[in-house]
Design a protein around this motif. Structure first.
Motif, PDB file in Angstrom:
ATOM      1  N   VAL A 180      43.648  38.037  30.518  1.00  0.00           N
ATOM      2  CA  VAL A 180      45.062  38.041  30.157  1.00  0.00           C
ATOM      3  C   VAL A 180      45.417  39.477  29.770  1.00  0.00           C
ATOM      4  O   VAL A 180      44.763  40.065  28.905  1.00  0.00           O
ATOM      5  CB  VAL A 180      45.347  37.103  28.973  1.00  0.00           C
ATOM      6  CG1 VAL A 180      46.808  37.219  28.537  1.00  0.00           C
ATOM      7  CG2 VAL A 180      45.000  35.664  29.322  1.00  0.00           C
ATOM      8  N   GLU A 181      46.430  40.060  30.411  1.00  0.00           N
ATOM      9  CA  GLU A 181      46.830  41.428  30.093  1.00  0.00           C
ATOM     10  C   GLU A 181      48.063  41.435  29.209  1.00  0.00           C
ATOM     11  O   GLU A 181      48.994  40.657  29.417  1.00  0.00           O
ATOM     12  CB  GLU A 181      47.112  42.228  31.369  1.00  0.00           C
ATOM     13  CG  GLU A 181      45.862  42.585  32.149  1.00  0.00           C
ATOM     14  CD  GLU A 181      46.121  43.664  33.185  1.00  0.00           C
ATOM     15  OE1 GLU A 181      45.165  44.369  33.549  1.00  0.00           O
ATOM     16  OE2 GLU A 181      47.286  43.810  33.635  1.00  0.00           O
ATOM     17  N   LEU A 225      46.722  53.100  32.766  1.00  0.00           N
ATOM     18  CA  LEU A 225      46.698  52.343  31.512  1.00  0.00           C
ATOM     19  C   LEU A 225      47.885  51.389  31.378  1.00  0.00           C
ATOM     20  O   LEU A 225      48.178  50.913  30.283  1.00  0.00           O
ATOM     21  CB  LEU A 225      46.675  53.309  30.318  1.00  0.00           C
ATOM     22  CG  LEU A 225      45.483  54.271  30.259  1.00  0.00           C
ATOM     23  CD1 LEU A 225      45.621  55.221  29.080  1.00  0.00           C
ATOM     24  CD2 LEU A 225      44.166  53.501  30.163  1.00  0.00           C
ATOM     25  N   VAL A 226      48.539  51.099  32.492  1.00  0.00           N
ATOM     26  CA  VAL A 226      49.700  50.208  32.489  1.00  0.00           C
ATOM     27  C   VAL A 226      49.282  48.844  33.033  1.00  0.00           C
ATOM     28  O   VAL A 226      48.664  48.766  34.099  1.00  0.00           O
ATOM     29  CB  VAL A 226      50.841  50.800  33.348  1.00  0.00           C
ATOM     30  CG1 VAL A 226      52.021  49.835  33.422  1.00  0.00           C
ATOM     31  CG2 VAL A 226      51.279  52.140  32.780  1.00  0.00           C
ATOM     32  N   PRO A 227      49.609  47.762  32.336  1.00  0.00           N
ATOM     33  CA  PRO A 227      49.215  46.426  32.813  1.00  0.00           C
ATOM     34  C   PRO A 227      50.061  45.979  34.006  1.00  0.00           C
ATOM     35  O   PRO A 227      51.038  46.636  34.374  1.00  0.00           O
ATOM     36  CB  PRO A 227      49.469  45.541  31.592  1.00  0.00           C
ATOM     37  CG  PRO A 227      50.581  46.230  30.857  1.00  0.00           C
ATOM     38  CD  PRO A 227      50.323  47.706  31.051  1.00  0.00           C
ATOM     39  N   ALA A 228      49.694  44.862  34.572  1.00  0.00           N
ATOM     40  CA  ALA A 228      50.447  44.295  35.690  1.00  0.00           C
ATOM     41  C   ALA A 228      51.866  43.943  35.248  1.00  0.00           C
ATOM     42  O   ALA A 228      52.141  43.740  34.059  1.00  0.00           O
ATOM     43  CB  ALA A 228      49.737  43.048  36.216  1.00  0.00           C
ATOM     44  N   GLU A 229      52.768  43.854  36.212  1.00  0.00           N
ATOM     45  CA  GLU A 229      54.175  43.598  35.898  1.00  0.00           C
ATOM     46  C   GLU A 229      54.382  42.270  35.177  1.00  0.00           C
ATOM     47  O   GLU A 229      55.322  42.128  34.392  1.00  0.00           O
ATOM     48  CB  GLU A 229      55.013  43.625  37.184  1.00  0.00           C
ATOM     49  CG  GLU A 229      55.172  45.015  37.793  1.00  0.00           C
ATOM     50  CD  GLU A 229      56.127  45.015  38.963  1.00  0.00           C
ATOM     51  OE1 GLU A 229      56.725  43.945  39.246  1.00  0.00           O
ATOM     52  OE2 GLU A 229      56.291  46.076  39.593  1.00  0.00           O
ATOM     53  N   ASP A 230      53.521  41.293  35.448  1.00  0.00           N
ATOM     54  CA  ASP A 230      53.694  39.982  34.821  1.00  0.00           C
ATOM     55  C   ASP A 230      52.951  39.870  33.494  1.00  0.00           C
ATOM     56  O   ASP A 230      52.838  38.781  32.919  1.00  0.00           O
ATOM     57  CB  ASP A 230      53.237  38.871  35.762  1.00  0.00           C
ATOM     58  CG  ASP A 230      51.763  38.987  36.154  1.00  0.00           C
ATOM     59  OD1 ASP A 230      51.132  40.026  35.825  1.00  0.00           O
ATOM     60  OD2 ASP A 230      51.236  38.048  36.776  1.00  0.00           O
ATOM     61  N   ALA A 231      52.456  40.985  32.976  1.00  0.00           N
ATOM     62  CA  ALA A 231      51.728  40.956  31.708  1.00  0.00           C
ATOM     63  C   ALA A 231      52.660  40.583  30.558  1.00  0.00           C
ATOM     64  O   ALA A 231      53.864  40.859  30.589  1.00  0.00           O
ATOM     65  CB  ALA A 231      51.097  42.325  31.436  1.00  0.00           C
ATOM     66  N   TRP A 232      52.082  39.975  29.522  1.00  0.00           N
ATOM     67  CA  TRP A 232      52.838  39.657  28.299  1.00  0.00           C
ATOM     68  C   TRP A 232      53.241  40.950  27.622  1.00  0.00           C
ATOM     69  O   TRP A 232      52.448  41.878  27.507  1.00  0.00           O
ATOM     70  CB  TRP A 232      51.962  38.823  27.373  1.00  0.00           C
ATOM     71  CG  TRP A 232      52.644  38.335  26.131  1.00  0.00           C
ATOM     72  CD1 TRP A 232      53.291  37.144  25.968  1.00  0.00           C
ATOM     73  CD2 TRP A 232      52.728  39.005  24.872  1.00  0.00           C
ATOM     74  NE1 TRP A 232      53.766  37.040  24.690  1.00  0.00           N
ATOM     75  CE2 TRP A 232      53.442  38.168  23.995  1.00  0.00           C
ATOM     76  CE3 TRP A 232      52.269  40.240  24.396  1.00  0.00           C
ATOM     77  CZ2 TRP A 232      53.702  38.520  22.668  1.00  0.00           C
ATOM     78  CZ3 TRP A 232      52.530  40.605  23.077  1.00  0.00           C
ATOM     79  CH2 TRP A 232      53.241  39.745  22.233  1.00  0.00           C
ATOM     80  N   ARG A 233      54.487  41.030  27.169  1.00  0.00           N
ATOM     81  CA  ARG A 233      54.982  42.238  26.513  1.00  0.00           C
ATOM     82  C   ARG A 233      55.257  41.976  25.042  1.00  0.00           C
ATOM     83  O   ARG A 233      55.871  40.961  24.685  1.00  0.00           O
ATOM     84  CB  ARG A 233      56.262  42.740  27.188  1.00  0.00           C
ATOM     85  CG  ARG A 233      56.018  43.290  28.584  1.00  0.00           C
ATOM     86  CD  ARG A 233      57.183  44.137  29.047  1.00  0.00           C
ATOM     87  NE  ARG A 233      56.881  44.791  30.322  1.00  0.00           N
ATOM     88  CZ  ARG A 233      57.473  45.900  30.741  1.00  0.00           C
ATOM     89  NH1 ARG A 233      58.374  46.484  29.980  1.00  0.00           N
ATOM     90  NH2 ARG A 233      57.164  46.436  31.900  1.00  0.00           N
TER      91      ARG A 233
END
Length: 244
Positions: A180-181, A225-233
């Motif tokens: 989970v990102e 160091l950037v998570p996937a676009e659908d990552a929890w913010r």
């Protein structure tokens, strides 16, 4: 449920313990007689545990030290968790860890993840971006002769409190059997993030943009160091965090 939090008295762990107050939660750390690196106290504390959460961190970021820390601690946790019949292993890791092999710290986190994946235990790995609270350490490690040299590679820094929320949620839910990102609400170049922090704190050091500057041994790409676009913010942005 009985939930054991390794590193439960630290920055993230103490918050996770508070968030899980409705469960039988044990904050485990060397100060409470539990040492994952040596194995001291693990058998006792994991007896009857439903969930094991590991948010511990190496006291040293030197390549050999951090590798030994995660190999020994995770090896002990996996072995004793299996013996105890723990149903879910939740571990905190780092976004982009497997894309930056030049970083000794991130290599160690990848090795930790591998031990968990191959353990036979049900698991959830929470990969977080850099914490706002690490800004000072990043600046200090990149300072030479009073000048901070940093890459303009992208980051999506996150507040420690938001990390704790997701780790606690993962502990209370079924294992995902994967990663989970999570990241903060805003994408910022590394140099700009640290420049804003130092400016807000009236730190006189100049931040110089250097695309070849390394981050704990690794040269950053635009999205390393950037998570996937659908990552929890997370909910807490840099401006709010700095205003506190």
């Amino acid at each position: 449920m009985k939930i054991v939090v390794i590193g439960g008295t630290g920055r993230i762990g103490a918050q996770v313990v508070r968030l899980l107050a409705g469960h039988e939660v044990v904050a485990a750390s060397p100060s409470t007689g539990v040492n994952a690196v040596t194995g001291e106290g693990l058998s006792g504390v994991l007896r009857g545990a439903d969930v094991l959460v590991d948010v511990s961190n190496s006291p040293s970021f030197a390549d050999d030290d951090v590798r030994e820390f995660f190999q020994r601690s995770t090896g002990n946790l996996v072995r004793i968790a299996r013996e105890a019949g723990v149903g879910h292993f939740v571990a905190l890791s780092v976004v982009g860890a497997d894309e930056l092999p030049d970083s000794g710290y991130l290599r160690a986190k990848v090795a930790q993840e591998k031990l968990i994946r191959e353990s036979g235990l049900a698991y959830t790995i929470v990969r977080a971006t850099q914490f706002f609270e690490f800004a000072d350490a990043i600046a200090d490690s990149s300072t030479v002769d009073g000048v901070v040299r940093l890459s303009d590679g992208g980051t999506q820094p996150i507040a420690a409190e938001d990390v704790a929320v997701v780790v606690a949620q993962a502990a209370g839910e079924p294992p995902v059997g994967g990663i989970v990102e999570i990241g903060g609400p805003d994408v910022l170049p590394m140099d700009e993030w640290i420049r804003r922090v130092l400016t807000a704190r009236k730190d006189p050091r100049e931040v110089v943009t250097d695309p070849e500057a390394t981050y704990f041994g690794a040269v950053l790409g635009k999205d390393s160091l950037v998570p996937a676009e659908d990552a929890w913010r997370g909910k807490v942005g840099l401006a709010e965090w700095l205003s506190r």
